[in-house]
Design a protein around this motif. Structure first.
Motif, PDB file in Angstrom:
ATOM      1  N   SER A   6       7.360 -11.075  -6.498  1.00 33.52           N
ATOM      2  CA  SER A   6       8.120  -9.828  -6.643  1.00 33.52           C
ATOM      3  C   SER A   6       9.473  -9.928  -5.941  1.00 33.52           C
ATOM      4  O   SER A   6       9.691 -10.791  -5.094  1.00 33.52           O
ATOM      5  CB  SER A   6       7.341  -8.646  -6.073  1.00 33.52           C
ATOM      6  OG  SER A   6       7.375  -8.675  -4.659  1.00 33.52           O
ATOM      7  N   ILE A  14       6.087  -1.052  -8.661  1.00 31.93           N
ATOM      8  CA  ILE A  14       4.863  -1.261  -7.879  1.00 31.93           C
ATOM      9  C   ILE A  14       4.279   0.076  -7.455  1.00 31.93           C
ATOM     10  O   ILE A  14       3.076   0.330  -7.616  1.00 31.93           O
ATOM     11  CB  ILE A  14       5.139  -2.171  -6.659  1.00 31.93           C
ATOM     12  CG1 ILE A  14       5.352  -3.615  -7.123  1.00 31.93           C
ATOM     13  CG2 ILE A  14       4.017  -2.076  -5.631  1.00 31.93           C
ATOM     14  CD1 ILE A  14       5.849  -4.553  -6.033  1.00 31.93           C
ATOM     15  N   LEU A  52       6.269  -3.622   1.949  1.00 33.14           N
ATOM     16  CA  LEU A  52       6.245  -4.778   1.052  1.00 33.14           C
ATOM     17  C   LEU A  52       7.081  -5.947   1.585  1.00 33.14           C
ATOM     18  O   LEU A  52       6.768  -7.101   1.306  1.00 33.14           O
ATOM     19  CB  LEU A  52       6.699  -4.383  -0.349  1.00 33.14           C
ATOM     20  CG  LEU A  52       5.744  -3.457  -1.116  1.00 33.14           C
ATOM     21  CD1 LEU A  52       6.397  -2.958  -2.399  1.00 33.14           C
ATOM     22  CD2 LEU A  52       4.420  -4.147  -1.391  1.00 33.14           C
ATOM     23  N   THR A  57       3.994 -10.826  -2.213  1.00 32.18           N
ATOM     24  CA  THR A  57       3.619  -9.984  -3.345  1.00 32.18           C
ATOM     25  C   THR A  57       3.838 -10.727  -4.654  1.00 32.18           C
ATOM     26  O   THR A  57       4.916 -11.268  -4.892  1.00 32.18           O
ATOM     27  CB  THR A  57       4.438  -8.672  -3.358  1.00 32.18           C
ATOM     28  OG1 THR A  57       4.255  -7.987  -2.111  1.00 32.18           O
ATOM     29  CG2 THR A  57       3.992  -7.757  -4.488  1.00 32.18           C
ATOM     30  N   PHE A  69      -0.417  -5.978  -9.525  1.00 34.02           N
ATOM     31  CA  PHE A  69       0.219  -6.628  -8.379  1.00 34.02           C
ATOM     32  C   PHE A  69      -0.813  -6.884  -7.291  1.00 34.02           C
ATOM     33  O   PHE A  69      -1.842  -6.220  -7.222  1.00 34.02           O
ATOM     34  CB  PHE A  69       1.407  -5.830  -7.841  1.00 34.02           C
ATOM     35  CG  PHE A  69       1.052  -4.569  -7.094  1.00 34.02           C
ATOM     36  CD1 PHE A  69       0.955  -4.562  -5.704  1.00 34.02           C
ATOM     37  CD2 PHE A  69       0.826  -3.379  -7.769  1.00 34.02           C
ATOM     38  CE1 PHE A  69       0.633  -3.398  -5.012  1.00 34.02           C
ATOM     39  CE2 PHE A  69       0.508  -2.213  -7.091  1.00 34.02           C
ATOM     40  CZ  PHE A  69       0.414  -2.223  -5.709  1.00 34.02           C
ATOM     41  N   THR A  71      -0.762  -7.972  -2.975  1.00 33.89           N
ATOM     42  CA  THR A  71       0.004  -8.273  -1.764  1.00 33.89           C
ATOM     43  C   THR A  71      -0.963  -8.845  -0.744  1.00 33.89           C
ATOM     44  O   THR A  71      -2.123  -8.441  -0.662  1.00 33.89           O
ATOM     45  CB  THR A  71       0.694  -7.025  -1.167  1.00 33.89           C
ATOM     46  OG1 THR A  71      -0.288  -6.096  -0.768  1.00 33.89           O
ATOM     47  CG2 THR A  71       1.648  -6.383  -2.142  1.00 33.89           C
TER      48      THR A  71
END
Length: 158
Positions: A6, A14, A52, A57, A69, A71
């Motif tokens: 990302s 997101i 984030l 990510t 997504f 993370t």
């Protein structure tokens, strides 16, 4: 499906995916008030950007639209793993998880951890995770049940 790292430009997508996923996919297990506390309809994008920026990510896209997504931290803690409600149970989370697992394993990480919602618990169990502890956490004044879980990527040989 395309999976990529990302960028800061992905934050709004997101957050929108997270909010939709919580409100539509977790509705079987949580009350509307709990869902709103967990994923406010007017999220704080600056807070999300800050969070984030401290995590690795990956995002999954299909025809240019974000469909999931994940993370995680460098030490193997999965912080978020969400899919778009329209792509639920179509392998998106599994692909994101498998890529993340390979990256972490290549970096010497053999154990994973996460805090899974009631909805996400079966997914993580299917990947070999076990419940370490049932938890109740507070989000914006509401109590939510979740599970601290742990899994092993590969056994460490002596």
């Amino acid at each position: 499906m395309n999976i990529r790292t990302s960028t800061s430009r992905d934050v709004e997508s997101i957050v929108a995916l997270f909010t939709a996923s919580v409100h539509l996919l977790a509705a079987r297990n949580y009350t509307p008030e709990q869902l709103t506390a967990w994923a406010p309809k007017s999220p704080d994008l600056e807070q999300w950007s800050t969070k984030l920026s401290t995590l690795e990510t990956l995002v999954a896209e299909f025809d240019g639209t974000m469909v999931g997504f994940i993370t995680y931290t460098d030490n193997g803690h999965i912080v978020f793993l969400y899919t778009s409600p329209t792509f639920s149970r179509k392998g998106v989370a599994s692909q994101l998880y498998e890529i993340t697992s390979r990256v972490l394993l290549a970096n010497g990480v053999c154990s994973l951890s996460t805090e899974a919602s009631i909805e996400a618990r079966p997914f993580f169990e299917s990947k070999g995770f076990n419940v370490v502890e049932e938890q109740v956490v507070e989000r914006n004044g509401m109590l939510l049940k979740r599970f601290a879980m742990a899994g092993v990527l590969a056994s460490v040989e002596a």
